[in-house]
Design a protein around this motif. Structure first.
Motif, PDB file in Angstrom:
ATOM      1  N   ASP A   1     -32.221 -24.441  15.636  1.00 49.80           N
ATOM      2  CA  ASP A   1     -32.606 -23.424  16.614  1.00 49.80           C
ATOM      3  C   ASP A   1     -31.645 -22.243  16.478  1.00 49.80           C
ATOM      4  O   ASP A   1     -30.422 -22.410  16.575  1.00 49.80           O
ATOM      5  N   PRO A   2     -32.157 -21.014  16.217  1.00 50.47           N
ATOM      6  CA  PRO A   2     -31.265 -19.865  16.019  1.00 50.47           C
ATOM      7  C   PRO A   2     -30.252 -19.675  17.143  1.00 50.47           C
ATOM      8  O   PRO A   2     -29.116 -19.248  16.890  1.00 50.47           O
ATOM      9  N   ALA A   3     -30.634 -20.008  18.358  1.00 55.04           N
ATOM     10  CA  ALA A   3     -29.727 -19.803  19.492  1.00 55.04           C
ATOM     11  C   ALA A   3     -28.504 -20.703  19.432  1.00 55.04           C
ATOM     12  O   ALA A   3     -27.511 -20.447  20.115  1.00 55.04           O
ATOM     13  N   THR A   4     -28.545 -21.759  18.614  1.00 56.34           N
ATOM     14  CA  THR A   4     -27.437 -22.704  18.537  1.00 56.34           C
ATOM     15  C   THR A   4     -26.527 -22.437  17.337  1.00 56.34           C
ATOM     16  O   THR A   4     -25.572 -23.182  17.118  1.00 56.34           O
ATOM     17  N   LYS A   5     -26.806 -21.367  16.575  1.00 52.82           N
ATOM     18  CA  LYS A   5     -26.075 -21.122  15.334  1.00 52.82           C
ATOM     19  C   LYS A   5     -25.004 -20.047  15.504  1.00 52.82           C
ATOM     20  O   LYS A   5     -25.051 -19.238  16.437  1.00 52.82           O
ATOM     21  N   GLN A   6     -24.059 -20.028  14.571  1.00 53.93           N
ATOM     22  CA  GLN A   6     -22.977 -19.041  14.605  1.00 53.93           C
ATOM     23  C   GLN A   6     -23.369 -17.732  13.930  1.00 53.93           C
ATOM     24  O   GLN A   6     -22.758 -16.690  14.178  1.00 53.93           O
ATOM     25  N   GLY A   7     -24.339 -17.785  13.047  1.00 54.45           N
ATOM     26  CA  GLY A   7     -24.791 -16.593  12.339  1.00 54.45           C
ATOM     27  C   GLY A   7     -26.148 -16.849  11.713  1.00 54.45           C
ATOM     28  O   GLY A   7     -26.518 -18.003  11.451  1.00 54.45           O
TER      29      GLY A   7
ATOM     30  N   PRO B   1     -39.630 -17.214  13.167  1.00 51.72           N
ATOM     31  CA  PRO B   1     -38.422 -18.011  12.944  1.00 51.72           C
ATOM     32  C   PRO B   1     -38.727 -19.250  12.104  1.00 51.72           C
ATOM     33  O   PRO B   1     -39.839 -19.791  12.147  1.00 51.72           O
ATOM     34  N   ARG B   2     -37.755 -19.681  11.352  1.00 46.44           N
ATOM     35  CA  ARG B   2     -37.902 -20.911  10.560  1.00 46.44           C
ATOM     36  C   ARG B   2     -37.919 -22.123  11.476  1.00 46.44           C
ATOM     37  O   ARG B   2     -38.649 -23.089  11.249  1.00 46.44           O
ATOM     38  N   VAL B   3     -37.064 -22.091  12.522  1.00 47.92           N
ATOM     39  CA  VAL B   3     -36.996 -23.158  13.511  1.00 47.92           C
ATOM     40  C   VAL B   3     -37.242 -22.539  14.877  1.00 47.92           C
ATOM     41  O   VAL B   3     -36.664 -21.504  15.218  1.00 47.92           O
ATOM     42  N   LEU B   4     -38.101 -23.152  15.653  1.00 48.69           N
ATOM     43  CA  LEU B   4     -38.480 -22.611  16.956  1.00 48.69           C
ATOM     44  C   LEU B   4     -37.414 -22.896  18.014  1.00 48.69           C
ATOM     45  O   LEU B   4     -36.600 -23.811  17.849  1.00 48.69           O
ATOM     46  N   PRO B   5     -37.403 -22.120  19.093  1.00 45.14           N
ATOM     47  CA  PRO B   5     -36.516 -22.442  20.208  1.00 45.14           C
ATOM     48  C   PRO B   5     -36.738 -23.883  20.670  1.00 45.14           C
ATOM     49  O   PRO B   5     -37.875 -24.313  20.863  1.00 45.14           O
ATOM     50  N   GLY B   6     -35.659 -24.622  20.777  1.00 46.80           N
ATOM     51  CA  GLY B   6     -35.776 -26.035  21.121  1.00 46.80           C
ATOM     52  C   GLY B   6     -35.576 -26.955  19.936  1.00 46.80           C
ATOM     53  O   GLY B   6     -35.345 -28.151  20.098  1.00 46.80           O
ATOM     54  N   GLY B   7     -35.699 -26.415  18.709  1.00 49.98           N
ATOM     55  CA  GLY B   7     -35.372 -27.215  17.525  1.00 49.98           C
ATOM     56  C   GLY B   7     -36.537 -27.662  16.677  1.00 49.98           C
ATOM     57  O   GLY B   7     -36.334 -28.182  15.577  1.00 49.98           O
ATOM     58  N   GLU B   8     -37.785 -27.479  17.146  1.00 49.94           N
ATOM     59  CA  GLU B   8     -38.930 -27.887  16.327  1.00 49.94           C
ATOM     60  C   GLU B   8     -39.127 -26.888  15.183  1.00 49.94           C
ATOM     61  O   GLU B   8     -38.999 -25.674  15.366  1.00 49.94           O
ATOM     62  N   ARG B   9     -39.448 -27.398  14.002  1.00 50.44           N
ATOM     63  CA  ARG B   9     -39.653 -26.512  12.858  1.00 50.44           C
ATOM     64  C   ARG B   9     -40.996 -25.799  12.962  1.00 50.44           C
ATOM     65  O   ARG B   9     -42.012 -26.409  13.314  1.00 50.44           O
ATOM     66  N   ASN B  10     -40.962 -24.531  12.648  1.00 50.30           N
ATOM     67  CA  ASN B  10     -42.175 -23.720  12.689  1.00 50.30           C
ATOM     68  C   ASN B  10     -43.121 -24.169  11.577  1.00 50.30           C
ATOM     69  O   ASN B  10     -42.695 -24.736  10.564  1.00 50.30           O
TER      70      ASN B  10
END
Length: 546
Positions: free
Chosen positions: A165-171, A235-244
């Motif tokens: 999930d992009p929101a959980t990443k550093q960059g 996004p490659r990965v959706l909010p919440g962690g499921e893959r798009n």
């Protein structure tokens, strides 16, 4: 038994500073980023190490591997890269070659980034996601909510390759997914559809023919809605962690750029967020195209400089027929000719980087100059790069044709940037479109080049011929390449006359503008100061042996 002693072989070109290029350094100062010279030099010294060069070779040799499914049959759609690739990416991101300038308020931040992108020349493939990350930020600003969420991560100097999930990443790093097999550069022919859902997101269905760096965290893509072609963030990965629902169908088997995975993908009900106004997708991505076109110019200029340095290094250490190659008149002609071409490309590139920096800060005149000068320079410099690299390779003879020399790798890369962001015809026609639709661009162009009037009669004659060429727009599409080439060489000539040493400007005006030149490199006329040209071009090379 020892059957022979190894003699007259050229030592490896290592331990040098790839930023030790006077045209680049002078451009960095002139365009307002002299404050970045220490960091540019730091990165240049790193690029010159044996370790960095080894990483580049390994990343190119060990191509990415596509895994569509896991051992149990579940779709995973992942690309496995060599650790060398990740190390190159980590260095590029930590030095801000990606989106970092968008978070830097200092004048010249984009110029500094251009110089660093040029000197970190150990592998072209990983530069693709770096370039795309740089380019998506201004387009993403058309969606302020998305931009506020994602831009801090796109400008972060932390490289985080995990699929999360992009929101959980550093960059984050970003990609683009525009072209389709039936349309290519004609993106309006795209058939991918986007259907709005009740929650305001869109469901995308379609097949994209070229999607580079498919392990990126997010992509800008084009799809058709009832209002027309529109731009979306996927996004490659959706909010919440499921893959798009992005399925990787295959990786392209390319001539070069092998460390970069270029893929075909299918959107099978993928989720996307609208960027910009619905039905105005092409307008939304225009600013992104400016950024990637600039990187095409940087990449081609870098290829020229890298190949030239290899050729000069070889000629300074290799002897034939009783003398060093570097001391033989015909080889000096070839090397000086290549050096003039390289300096013209680098000087134009740095001027465009300055125009870009000022354009993103709201300077309308510089934005108009960037619009036309970037299109014509992209056309011309990217066309010249394969010829320069091929000639430099030949300076090494058979040794240049061997992979160990690194020149075959540069040679395979050279044609790519003339294709990327629209092949030669697309770039030439876009320059004509700018002149027709935005007359201020031509005014800005002549305002720039006319600053060199009166300094060299050959430049003045070339400028007069160009103006005559533009007095009539009859059959202009037929003449597009001719006109754009003239625009590009006059632009380069004006910069060299104003900013480069007299020896370089004299050689350029005599040959590229005055016509005293053959069809191949190494056909400079007599009477030019080749010693001054070669001494300038060879600054920073290791001391000659013997």
């Amino acid at each position: 038994m020892t059957t022979h002693e190894v003699l007259n072989q050229v030592p490896p070109l290592v331990g040098h500073d790839t930023s030790d290029d006077r045209a680049l350094r002078e451009g960095l100062e002139r365009e307002g980023a002299g404050w970045a010279l220490d960091e540019v030099s730091e990165l240049g010294r790193l690029a010159g190490t044996a370790e960095a060069q080894h990483l580049g070779r390994v990343a190119e040799r060990d191509k990415p591997i596509l895994h569509t499914h896991d051992r149990y049959g579940h779709r995973v759609d992942e690309v496995e890269y060599t650790p060398a690739y990740h190390e190159l990416m980590r260095t590029a991101v930590s030095h801000g070659l990606h989106g970092a300038p968008w978070g830097d308020d200092r004048p010249g931040a984009h110029v500094a980034r251009a110089a660093k992108f040029a000197v970190w020349n150990v592998d072209a493939g990983h530069g693709c996601p770096i370039s795309m990350t740089y380019a998506v930020v201004p387009a993403l600003r058309s969606a302020p909510t998305l931009s506020a969420q994602l831009e801090p991560l796109l400008t972060s100097r932390e490289y985080d390759p995990a699929l999360r999930d992009p929101a959980t990443k550093q960059g984050l790093v970003a990609g683009m997914s525009m072209t389709e097999k039936q349309g290519g550069s004609d993106v309006r022919a795209n058939t991918t559809t986007a259907t709005e859902r009740p929650d305001g997101t869109f469901e995308l269905v379609g097949h994209k023919w070229f999607t580079s760096a498919p392990m990126s965290d997010l992509f800008l893509t084009l799809a058709q809605t009832p209002s027309g072609l529109s731009c979306f963030m996927v996004p490659r990965v959706l909010p919440g962690g499921e893959r798009n629902r992005m399925q990787l169908m295959r990786l392209k088997d390319k001539l070069g750029n092998r460390s970069n995975a270029s893929s075909e993908i299918e959107y099978d009900g993928a989720s996307g967020w609208l960027v910009g106004e619905e039905g105005r997708g092409v307008r939304t991505i225009v600013e992104m195209v400016n950024m990637t076109r600039l990187d095409c110019v940087i990449g081609s200029s870098t290829a020229m400089r890298s190949a030239l340095v290899q050729a000069m290094h070889h000629a300074r250490h290799r002897s034939a027929f009783g003398a060093r190659l570097a001391d033989q008149p015909l080889m000096r002609n070839v090397l000086a000719d290549l050096a003039v071409e390289s300096e013209a490309a680098t000087t134009a590139m740095m001027r465009l980087a300055g125009a870009n920096d000022r354009a993103v800060r709201g300077d309308e005149g510089e934005a108009a100059l960037r619009r036309i000068a970037l299109a014509v320079t992209k056309y011309h410099v990217c066309k010249r790069a394969p010829m320069v690299v091929g000639e430099a390779l030949e300076c090494l003879g058979g040794n240049g044709y061997i992979e160990d020399s690194d020149l075959p790798r540069i040679y395979r890369e050279a044609p790519l940037l003339s294709i990327w962001e629209g092949s030669g015809n697309v770039a030439a026609l876009d320059a004509l479109r700018a002149m027709a639709r935005e007359p201020q661009t031509l005014d800005a162009y002549f305002g720039e080049v006319e600053q060199a009037e009166g300094s060299d009669a050959r430049f003045d004659d070339a400028l007069a011929r160009l103006k005559k060429e533009l007095t009539s727009f009859d059959d202009i599409e037929h003449r597009a390449r001719r006109v754009v080439e003239q625009l590009a060489t006059v632009f380069q000539g004006s910069l060299l006359v104003r900013h480069s040493p007299a020896a370089v400007a004299d050689a350029f005006c005599a040959t590229r503008l005055g016509g005293d030149h053959g069809a191949a490199y190494g056909t400079l006329p007599t009477g030019l100061d080749l010693t001054a040209i070669l001494e300038r071009a060879s600054a920073g090379l290791p001391v000659m042996a013997g």
